[in-house]
Scaffold this motif. Structure first.
Motif, PDB file in Angstrom:
ATOM      1  N   TYR A  32     -65.017 -37.511 -69.397  1.00 25.53           N
ATOM      2  CA  TYR A  32     -65.880 -37.960 -70.478  1.00 25.53           C
ATOM      3  C   TYR A  32     -65.895 -39.493 -70.412  1.00 25.53           C
ATOM      4  O   TYR A  32     -64.911 -40.121 -70.035  1.00 25.53           O
ATOM      5  CB  TYR A  32     -65.347 -37.506 -71.829  1.00 25.53           C
ATOM      6  CG  TYR A  32     -65.328 -36.008 -72.033  1.00 25.53           C
ATOM      7  CD1 TYR A  32     -64.261 -35.387 -72.684  1.00 25.53           C
ATOM      8  CD2 TYR A  32     -66.380 -35.203 -71.607  1.00 25.53           C
ATOM      9  CE1 TYR A  32     -64.240 -34.021 -72.891  1.00 25.53           C
ATOM     10  CE2 TYR A  32     -66.361 -33.833 -71.817  1.00 25.53           C
ATOM     11  CZ  TYR A  32     -65.292 -33.243 -72.452  1.00 25.53           C
ATOM     12  OH  TYR A  32     -65.275 -31.900 -72.660  1.00 25.53           O
ATOM     13  N   TYR A  36     -67.010 -48.727 -75.976  1.00 24.25           N
ATOM     14  CA  TYR A  36     -66.574 -49.239 -77.264  1.00 24.25           C
ATOM     15  C   TYR A  36     -66.908 -50.723 -77.336  1.00 24.25           C
ATOM     16  O   TYR A  36     -66.903 -51.421 -76.325  1.00 24.25           O
ATOM     17  CB  TYR A  36     -65.063 -49.060 -77.445  1.00 24.25           C
ATOM     18  CG  TYR A  36     -64.617 -47.664 -77.833  1.00 24.25           C
ATOM     19  CD1 TYR A  36     -64.408 -46.683 -76.859  1.00 24.25           C
ATOM     20  CD2 TYR A  36     -64.411 -47.331 -79.167  1.00 24.25           C
ATOM     21  CE1 TYR A  36     -63.995 -45.404 -77.223  1.00 24.25           C
ATOM     22  CE2 TYR A  36     -63.987 -46.062 -79.534  1.00 24.25           C
ATOM     23  CZ  TYR A  36     -63.785 -45.112 -78.560  1.00 24.25           C
ATOM     24  OH  TYR A  36     -63.374 -43.840 -78.923  1.00 24.25           O
ATOM     25  N   GLN A  38     -65.864 -54.407 -79.420  1.00 24.75           N
ATOM     26  CA  GLN A  38     -64.843 -55.041 -80.243  1.00 24.75           C
ATOM     27  C   GLN A  38     -65.335 -56.427 -80.646  1.00 24.75           C
ATOM     28  O   GLN A  38     -65.483 -57.306 -79.797  1.00 24.75           O
ATOM     29  CB  GLN A  38     -63.518 -55.140 -79.489  1.00 24.75           C
ATOM     30  CG  GLN A  38     -62.372 -55.687 -80.313  1.00 24.75           C
ATOM     31  CD  GLN A  38     -61.044 -55.668 -79.567  1.00 24.75           C
ATOM     32  OE1 GLN A  38     -60.987 -55.902 -78.365  1.00 24.75           O
ATOM     33  NE2 GLN A  38     -59.961 -55.356 -80.279  1.00 24.75           N
ATOM     34  N   GLN A  42     -61.259 -57.741 -84.734  1.00 27.07           N
ATOM     35  CA  GLN A  42     -61.482 -56.400 -85.261  1.00 27.07           C
ATOM     36  C   GLN A  42     -61.000 -55.350 -84.274  1.00 27.07           C
ATOM     37  O   GLN A  42     -60.664 -55.657 -83.129  1.00 27.07           O
ATOM     38  CB  GLN A  42     -62.967 -56.187 -85.572  1.00 27.07           C
ATOM     39  CG  GLN A  42     -63.500 -57.062 -86.703  1.00 27.07           C
ATOM     40  CD  GLN A  42     -64.916 -56.680 -87.081  1.00 27.07           C
ATOM     41  OE1 GLN A  42     -65.342 -55.543 -86.908  1.00 27.07           O
ATOM     42  NE2 GLN A  42     -65.646 -57.641 -87.625  1.00 27.07           N
ATOM     43  N   GLY A  43     -60.962 -54.105 -84.733  1.00 24.75           N
ATOM     44  CA  GLY A  43     -60.628 -52.991 -83.854  1.00 24.75           C
ATOM     45  C   GLY A  43     -61.834 -52.573 -83.034  1.00 24.75           C
ATOM     46  O   GLY A  43     -62.845 -53.274 -82.983  1.00 24.75           O
ATOM     47  N   LEU A  44     -61.739 -51.421 -82.410  1.00 25.03           N
ATOM     48  CA  LEU A  44     -62.803 -50.928 -81.536  1.00 25.03           C
ATOM     49  C   LEU A  44     -63.748 -50.010 -82.295  1.00 25.03           C
ATOM     50  O   LEU A  44     -63.310 -49.190 -83.095  1.00 25.03           O
ATOM     51  CB  LEU A  44     -62.192 -50.156 -80.367  1.00 25.03           C
ATOM     52  CG  LEU A  44     -61.230 -50.921 -79.467  1.00 25.03           C
ATOM     53  CD1 LEU A  44     -60.563 -49.978 -78.489  1.00 25.03           C
ATOM     54  CD2 LEU A  44     -61.971 -52.000 -78.715  1.00 25.03           C
ATOM     55  N   LEU A  46     -66.895 -47.209 -81.603  1.00 24.88           N
ATOM     56  CA  LEU A  46     -67.596 -46.446 -80.584  1.00 24.88           C
ATOM     57  C   LEU A  46     -69.067 -46.825 -80.570  1.00 24.88           C
ATOM     58  O   LEU A  46     -69.730 -46.832 -81.606  1.00 24.88           O
ATOM     59  CB  LEU A  46     -67.456 -44.949 -80.850  1.00 24.88           C
ATOM     60  CG  LEU A  46     -68.177 -44.067 -79.837  1.00 24.88           C
ATOM     61  CD1 LEU A  46     -67.449 -44.117 -78.488  1.00 24.88           C
ATOM     62  CD2 LEU A  46     -68.273 -42.620 -80.327  1.00 24.88           C
ATOM     63  N   LYS A  49     -71.261 -42.289 -76.150  1.00 33.68           N
ATOM     64  CA  LYS A  49     -70.385 -41.461 -75.327  1.00 33.68           C
ATOM     65  C   LYS A  49     -71.195 -40.449 -74.531  1.00 33.68           C
ATOM     66  O   LYS A  49     -72.278 -40.022 -74.960  1.00 33.68           O
ATOM     67  CB  LYS A  49     -69.355 -40.723 -76.188  1.00 33.68           C
ATOM     68  CG  LYS A  49     -69.961 -39.766 -77.199  1.00 33.68           C
ATOM     69  CD  LYS A  49     -68.856 -39.137 -78.072  1.00 33.68           C
ATOM     70  CE  LYS A  49     -69.461 -38.222 -79.140  1.00 33.68           C
ATOM     71  NZ  LYS A  49     -68.396 -37.634 -80.028  1.00 33.68           N
ATOM     72  N   PHE A  90     -65.889 -52.492 -73.983  1.00 29.98           N
ATOM     73  CA  PHE A  90     -64.935 -51.755 -73.167  1.00 29.98           C
ATOM     74  C   PHE A  90     -65.510 -50.404 -72.762  1.00 29.98           C
ATOM     75  O   PHE A  90     -65.991 -49.645 -73.601  1.00 29.98           O
ATOM     76  CB  PHE A  90     -63.636 -51.521 -73.936  1.00 29.98           C
ATOM     77  CG  PHE A  90     -62.849 -52.771 -74.200  1.00 29.98           C
ATOM     78  CD1 PHE A  90     -62.976 -53.432 -75.406  1.00 29.98           C
ATOM     79  CD2 PHE A  90     -61.996 -53.286 -73.242  1.00 29.98           C
ATOM     80  CE1 PHE A  90     -62.271 -54.600 -75.655  1.00 29.98           C
ATOM     81  CE2 PHE A  90     -61.271 -54.447 -73.475  1.00 29.98           C
ATOM     82  CZ  PHE A  90     -61.417 -55.103 -74.689  1.00 29.98           C
ATOM     83  N   LYS A 101     -56.504 -38.795 -74.280  1.00 34.08           N
ATOM     84  CA  LYS A 101     -56.048 -40.144 -74.003  1.00 34.08           C
ATOM     85  C   LYS A 101     -57.198 -40.909 -73.359  1.00 34.08           C
ATOM     86  O   LYS A 101     -57.837 -40.425 -72.421  1.00 34.08           O
ATOM     87  CB  LYS A 101     -54.855 -40.063 -73.045  1.00 34.08           C
ATOM     88  CG  LYS A 101     -54.601 -41.272 -72.194  1.00 34.08           C
ATOM     89  CD  LYS A 101     -53.475 -40.959 -71.221  1.00 34.08           C
ATOM     90  CE  LYS A 101     -53.641 -41.699 -69.923  1.00 34.08           C
ATOM     91  NZ  LYS A 101     -52.560 -41.386 -68.969  1.00 34.08           N
ATOM     92  N   LEU A 102     -57.456 -42.086 -73.883  1.00 31.26           N
ATOM     93  CA  LEU A 102     -58.512 -42.929 -73.344  1.00 31.26           C
ATOM     94  C   LEU A 102     -57.923 -43.921 -72.350  1.00 31.26           C
ATOM     95  O   LEU A 102     -56.907 -44.550 -72.622  1.00 31.26           O
ATOM     96  CB  LEU A 102     -59.207 -43.694 -74.463  1.00 31.26           C
ATOM     97  CG  LEU A 102     -60.114 -42.871 -75.386  1.00 31.26           C
ATOM     98  CD1 LEU A 102     -60.496 -43.671 -76.610  1.00 31.26           C
ATOM     99  CD2 LEU A 102     -61.359 -42.416 -74.644  1.00 31.26           C
ATOM    100  N   PHE A 104     -58.967 -47.341 -70.495  1.00 29.04           N
ATOM    101  CA  PHE A 104     -59.944 -48.391 -70.680  1.00 29.04           C
ATOM    102  C   PHE A 104     -60.037 -49.304 -69.464  1.00 29.04           C
ATOM    103  O   PHE A 104     -59.062 -49.507 -68.733  1.00 29.04           O
ATOM    104  CB  PHE A 104     -59.567 -49.267 -71.880  1.00 29.04           C
ATOM    105  CG  PHE A 104     -59.784 -48.621 -73.216  1.00 29.04           C
ATOM    106  CD1 PHE A 104     -58.799 -47.852 -73.806  1.00 29.04           C
ATOM    107  CD2 PHE A 104     -60.985 -48.791 -73.898  1.00 29.04           C
ATOM    108  CE1 PHE A 104     -58.992 -47.259 -75.042  1.00 29.04           C
ATOM    109  CE2 PHE A 104     -61.190 -48.209 -75.137  1.00 29.04           C
ATOM    110  CZ  PHE A 104     -60.190 -47.442 -75.707  1.00 29.04           C
ATOM    111  N   GLY A 105     -61.224 -49.896 -69.305  1.00 30.64           N
ATOM    112  CA  GLY A 105     -61.362 -51.008 -68.388  1.00 30.64           C
ATOM    113  C   GLY A 105     -60.861 -52.279 -69.050  1.00 30.64           C
ATOM    114  O   GLY A 105     -60.444 -52.284 -70.209  1.00 30.64           O
ATOM    115  N   ALA A 106     -60.929 -53.382 -68.308  1.00 32.77           N
ATOM    116  CA  ALA A 106     -60.397 -54.654 -68.802  1.00 32.77           C
ATOM    117  C   ALA A 106     -61.323 -55.344 -69.789  1.00 32.77           C
ATOM    118  O   ALA A 106     -60.924 -56.319 -70.436  1.00 32.77           O
ATOM    119  CB  ALA A 106     -60.108 -55.583 -67.639  1.00 32.77           C
TER     120      ALA A 106
END
Lengths: 114, 118
Positions: A32, A36, A38, A42-44, A46, A49, A90, A101-102, A104-106
């Motif tokens: 999947y 995201y 950011q 702040q947080g992430l 969505l 998807k 991201f 579990k996600l 993530f890229g950098a």
């Protein structure tokens, strides 16, 4: 194991110009895919998807991404960006059928200039 | 419907100390995941809890531990803090639709706790 590569660490662009943020993934199983966003301090959140079905997915604020299985890519695009789109983006993958579990890229820093 | 909340917002500790970070899941969610985001990097998965049990763990040492409570709120505990533990710690909640934490549902993130270790 899965991994995600975001090919650009920074993307500067002028307001109202189109933009593409690139994401490639590596996986021996189906995945999947997620984008995201950011905003500073702040947080992430969505953005969009891909789970299955149509390979083109869209967000409510004009972004879209296309799943390309042969190229193992999930690039994010917007035809006309705004100053308010300035943020860190991201790309992430998770493995179907397991705990979500996600990975993530950098991240890609999108800087929109007037 | 309330979103994911985290406390505290910021925290400063010294090397060797212990810290507890807290997270309240979004209403109706039964799964919580914790991520560490070092400066300039993407978030890295620490572990996930489903119905009060650890459901999966990333590549983090045992001094990173967690709890999930019956109301699905959660804690992340870090013992013997090291300088490299300085990061933004993100909590994310989701709903596992079937089985042990197996879900395609979206993970909703909190604003994070910024931990600085001196």
């Amino acid at each position: 194991a899965q991994s995600v590569t975001q090919l650009d660490s920074q993307v500067p662009v002028f307001e109202e110009a189109p933009v593409e943020l690139r994401c490639n993934y590596s996986s021996s199983v189906s995945v999947y895919l997620f984008w995201y966003v950011q905003y500073p301090n702040q947080g992430l959140q969505l953005l969009l998807k891909y789970l299955s079905g149509s390979t083109l997915v869209e967000s409510i604020n004009g972004f879209e991404a296309e799943f390309n299985k042969s190229q193992t890519s999930f690039h994010l695009r917007k035809p006309s960006v705004h100053i308010s789109d300035t943020a860190e983006y991201f790309c992430a993958v998770s493995r179907p059928g397991g705990y979500n579990k996600l990975i993530f890229g950098a991240g890609t820093r999108l800087a929109v200039h007037p | 419907e309330t979103g994911v909340t985290q406390s505290p917002t910021h925290l400063i500790k010294t090397r060797g100390q212990q810290v507890t970070l807290r997270c309240s899941s979004q209403s109706g969610h039964n799964t919580v995941s914790w991520y560490q985001q070092a400066l300039g990097q993407g978030p890295q998965f620490i572990f996930q809890y489903y119905r009060e049990e650890e459901n999966g763990r990333g590549n983090f040492p045992p001094r990173f531990s967690g709890l999930q409570f019956p109301n699905y709120s959660s804690e992340l505990n870090v013992n013997a803090l090291e300088l490299d533990d300085s990061a933004l710690y993100l909590c994310a909640s989701s709903l596992a639709a079937a089985g042990k934490g197996i879900s395609t549902d979206t993970q909703y993130f909190g604003p994070g706790t910024r931990l600085t270790v001196l």
